[in-house]
Design an enzyme around this catalytic site. Structure first.
Site, PDB file in Angstrom:
ATOM      1  N   LYS A 122       1.455   4.088  -2.954  1.00  0.00           N
ATOM      2  CA  LYS A 122       1.103   5.495  -2.765  1.00  0.00           C
ATOM      3  C   LYS A 122       2.303   6.403  -3.026  1.00  0.00           C
ATOM      4  O   LYS A 122       2.133   7.556  -3.440  1.00  0.00           O
ATOM      5  CB  LYS A 122       0.516   5.713  -1.376  1.00  0.00           C
ATOM      6  CG  LYS A 122      -0.835   5.017  -1.186  1.00  0.00           C
ATOM      7  CD  LYS A 122      -1.849   5.494  -2.202  1.00  0.00           C
ATOM      8  CE  LYS A 122      -3.216   4.890  -2.038  1.00  0.00           C
ATOM      9  NZ  LYS A 122      -4.186   5.376  -3.022  1.00  0.00           N
TER      10      LYS A 122
ATOM     11  N   TYR B  38       0.838  -1.212   0.000  1.00  0.00           N
ATOM     12  CA  TYR B  38       0.000   0.000   0.000  1.00  0.00           C
ATOM     13  C   TYR B  38       0.873   1.262   0.000  1.00  0.00           C
ATOM     14  O   TYR B  38       0.712   2.149  -0.854  1.00  0.00           O
ATOM     15  CB  TYR B  38      -0.924  -0.021   1.214  1.00  0.00           C
ATOM     16  CG  TYR B  38      -1.864   1.157   1.270  1.00  0.00           C
ATOM     17  CD1 TYR B  38      -3.000   1.207   0.468  1.00  0.00           C
ATOM     18  CD2 TYR B  38      -1.613   2.235   2.121  1.00  0.00           C
ATOM     19  CE1 TYR B  38      -3.859   2.306   0.515  1.00  0.00           C
ATOM     20  CE2 TYR B  38      -2.469   3.325   2.168  1.00  0.00           C
ATOM     21  CZ  TYR B  38      -3.593   3.344   1.372  1.00  0.00           C
ATOM     22  OH  TYR B  38      -4.441   4.427   1.408  1.00  0.00           O
TER      23      TYR B  38
HETATM   24  P1  NAP Z   1     -13.127   3.356   0.421  1.00  0.00           P
HETATM   25  O1  NAP Z   1     -14.153   3.944   1.301  1.00  0.00           O
HETATM   26  O2  NAP Z   1     -12.836   1.907   0.502  1.00  0.00           O
HETATM   27  O3  NAP Z   1     -13.474   3.766  -1.090  1.00  0.00           O
HETATM   28  C1  NAP Z   1     -12.749   3.250  -2.171  1.00  0.00           C
HETATM   29  C2  NAP Z   1     -13.739   2.809  -3.232  1.00  0.00           C
HETATM   30  O4  NAP Z   1     -12.987   2.296  -4.356  1.00  0.00           O
HETATM   31  C3  NAP Z   1     -14.661   1.664  -2.755  1.00  0.00           C
HETATM   32  O5  NAP Z   1     -15.994   1.888  -3.159  1.00  0.00           O
HETATM   33  C4  NAP Z   1     -14.068   0.471  -3.487  1.00  0.00           C
HETATM   34  O6  NAP Z   1     -14.998  -0.575  -3.721  1.00  0.00           O
HETATM   35  C5  NAP Z   1     -13.631   1.100  -4.779  1.00  0.00           C
HETATM   36  N1  NAP Z   1     -12.744   0.232  -5.536  1.00  0.00           N
HETATM   37  C6  NAP Z   1     -11.890  -0.713  -5.064  1.00  0.00           C
HETATM   38  N2  NAP Z   1     -11.286  -1.346  -6.079  1.00  0.00           N
HETATM   39  C7  NAP Z   1     -11.779  -0.808  -7.215  1.00  0.00           C
HETATM   40  C8  NAP Z   1     -11.551  -1.045  -8.593  1.00  0.00           C
HETATM   41  N3  NAP Z   1     -10.717  -2.017  -9.008  1.00  0.00           N
HETATM   42  N4  NAP Z   1     -12.202  -0.288  -9.510  1.00  0.00           N
HETATM   43  C9  NAP Z   1     -13.082   0.658  -9.103  1.00  0.00           C
HETATM   44  N5  NAP Z   1     -13.350   0.926  -7.811  1.00  0.00           N
HETATM   45  C10 NAP Z   1     -12.696   0.210  -6.875  1.00  0.00           C
HETATM   46  O7  NAP Z   1     -11.707   4.093   0.650  1.00  0.00           O
HETATM   47  P2  NAP Z   1     -11.347   5.599   1.020  1.00  0.00           P
HETATM   48  O8  NAP Z   1     -10.844   5.588   2.387  1.00  0.00           O
HETATM   49  O9  NAP Z   1     -12.410   6.526   0.602  1.00  0.00           O
HETATM   50  O10 NAP Z   1     -10.079   5.779   0.073  1.00  0.00           O
HETATM   51  C11 NAP Z   1     -10.107   6.562  -1.118  1.00  0.00           C
HETATM   52  C12 NAP Z   1      -8.680   6.774  -1.554  1.00  0.00           C
HETATM   53  O11 NAP Z   1      -7.975   7.507  -0.538  1.00  0.00           O
HETATM   54  C13 NAP Z   1      -7.907   5.466  -1.756  1.00  0.00           C
HETATM   55  O12 NAP Z   1      -7.060   5.598  -2.863  1.00  0.00           O
HETATM   56  C14 NAP Z   1      -7.112   5.347  -0.477  1.00  0.00           C
HETATM   57  O13 NAP Z   1      -5.949   4.595  -0.662  1.00  0.00           O
HETATM   58  C15 NAP Z   1      -6.807   6.802  -0.178  1.00  0.00           C
HETATM   59  N6  NAP Z   1      -6.493   7.040   1.239  1.00  0.00           N
HETATM   60  C16 NAP Z   1      -7.407   6.775   2.226  1.00  0.00           C
HETATM   61  C17 NAP Z   1      -7.045   7.018   3.553  1.00  0.00           C
HETATM   62  C18 NAP Z   1      -7.970   6.750   4.703  1.00  0.00           C
HETATM   63  O14 NAP Z   1      -7.538   6.863   5.874  1.00  0.00           O
HETATM   64  N7  NAP Z   1      -9.226   6.414   4.484  1.00  0.00           N
HETATM   65  C19 NAP Z   1      -5.769   7.519   3.860  1.00  0.00           C
HETATM   66  C20 NAP Z   1      -4.890   7.766   2.831  1.00  0.00           C
HETATM   67  C21 NAP Z   1      -5.250   7.531   1.520  1.00  0.00           C
HETATM   68  P3  NAP Z   1     -14.991  -1.824  -2.672  1.00  0.00           P
HETATM   69  O15 NAP Z   1     -15.413  -1.235  -1.348  1.00  0.00           O
HETATM   70  O16 NAP Z   1     -16.009  -2.739  -3.269  1.00  0.00           O
HETATM   71  O17 NAP Z   1     -13.586  -2.343  -2.660  1.00  0.00           O
END
Ligand code: NAP
Length: 260
Positions: free
Chosen positions: A159, A155
């Site tokens: 990133k 991960y």
């Molecule tokens: P999230 O709530 O899990 O949302 C991500 C979405 O992407 C989910 O609906 C997921 O579907 C979907 N997804 C997964 N694989 C996919 C694919 N192959 N094609 C299309 N859609 C797909 O995550 P989030 O926390 O909002 O994260 C959003 C972004 O911010 C990510 O890139 C994450 O790495 C980054 N980020 C998050 C955090 C944090 O603390 N939350 C921190 C740093 C960076 P499924 O649920 O069905 O997998």
């Protein structure tokens, strides 16, 4: 006041967490939003919520790691709206294990979604944006792209790659009126982090965040929406931490001096 170029915004990962919050915020600002996600139920929910606010949205199924699926999704959006002026690459996955035990299939899976997905969507969006002569691409990096965290072998490395990809996009697309930046969220409460942030983890994490709280998806979406606006036209190629000061902070105690 922020203003946005006419055209559609395509948000991958728009069914959940940060992508969903961004989709709603951009829609409230008057942008037409294509909500793309692998989860068909979640995209319908975001679209209905946007329509409930009086906005215009399109539900777009996509698997960002699959070129055919990306092409199909972009064709659907291009048939809806000829100009795509904003792309937010928020689709991502988190898989954790120790460095020594991390298996290569999981490593590839994380890179395929997080890095290749942003590359494929960015490439396809850039072709459309070049025709319009305007574009804003926002990729999702993470604090894990700068500082290692236990379990984040794939991960965190994926990133860090996002920051490199963002610089490359910025360099090659800038002259076409397209900017590319990344946002690097710190700890944010979303479905992705539900399992990772146990009460015990939060107790360890909170003292390392100077603002003293975990972000909401809207805290991150605010930064994304700014970078997507016309006003952000001279910001290009950067990764902006939105982390409550986590990356800026260091020692919590020096001799007898400590924060209370
Ligand atoms: P999230 O709530 O899990 O949302 C991500 C979405 O992407 C989910 O609906 C997921 O579907 C979907 N997804 C997964 N694989 C996919 C694919 N192959 N094609 C299309 N859609 C797909 O995550 P989030 O926390 O909002 O994260 C959003 C972004 O911010 C990510 O890139 C994450 O790495 C980054 N980020 C998050 C955090 C944090 O603390 N939350 C921190 C740093 C960076 P499924 O649920 O069905 O997998």
């Amino acid at each position: 006041m922020l203003t946005f170029e006419k055209g559609a915004a395509l948000i991958t990962g728009g069914g959940s967490g940060i992508g969903r919050a961004t989709a709603l915020m951009l829609a409230k600002a008057g942008t037409q939003v294509a909500v793309a996600d692998i989860d068909p139920v979640a995209i319908q929910q975001t679209v209905s919520d946007i329509e409930g606010l009086g906005g215009a949205a399109l539900a777009v199924p996509i698997d960002v790691q699959d070129k055919q699926s990306v092409d199909d999704a972009f064709e659907q959006v291009e048939a809806w709206h000829d100009g795509i002026t904003i792309l937010v690459n928020s689709a991502g996955i988190l898989r954790m294990d120790t460095f020594e035990d991390f298996d290569v299939e999981t490593w590839n899976q994380v890179f395929n979604v997080n890095v290749t997905g942003s590359f494929l969507c960015g490439q396809r969006a850039a072709a459309n944006m070049k025709k319009v002569g305007y574009g804003r691409i926002i990729n999702l990096s993470s604090i894990s792209g700068t500082r290692a965290g236990v379990g984040r072998t794939a991960y965190g490395t994926s990133k860090a790659a996002i920051s490199g990809l963002t610089r490359q996009m910025a360099l090659e697309l800038g002259r076409h009126g397209i900017t590319a930046n990344a946002v690097a969220p710190g700890a944010t409460t979303t479905p992705m982090t539900n399992e990772a942030y146990t009460e015990e983890t939060k107790a360890l994490l909170l003292p390392m965040i100077p603002t003293g709280f975990i972000a909401t998806p809207e805290d991150i979406a605010n930064a994304i929406v700014f970078l997507a606006s016309q006003q952000a036209r001279y910001i290009n190629g950067h990764t902006l931490p939105v982390d409550g000061g986590y990356l800026a902070s260091g020692m919590l105690q020096t001799g007898s001096i400590s924060l209370n």
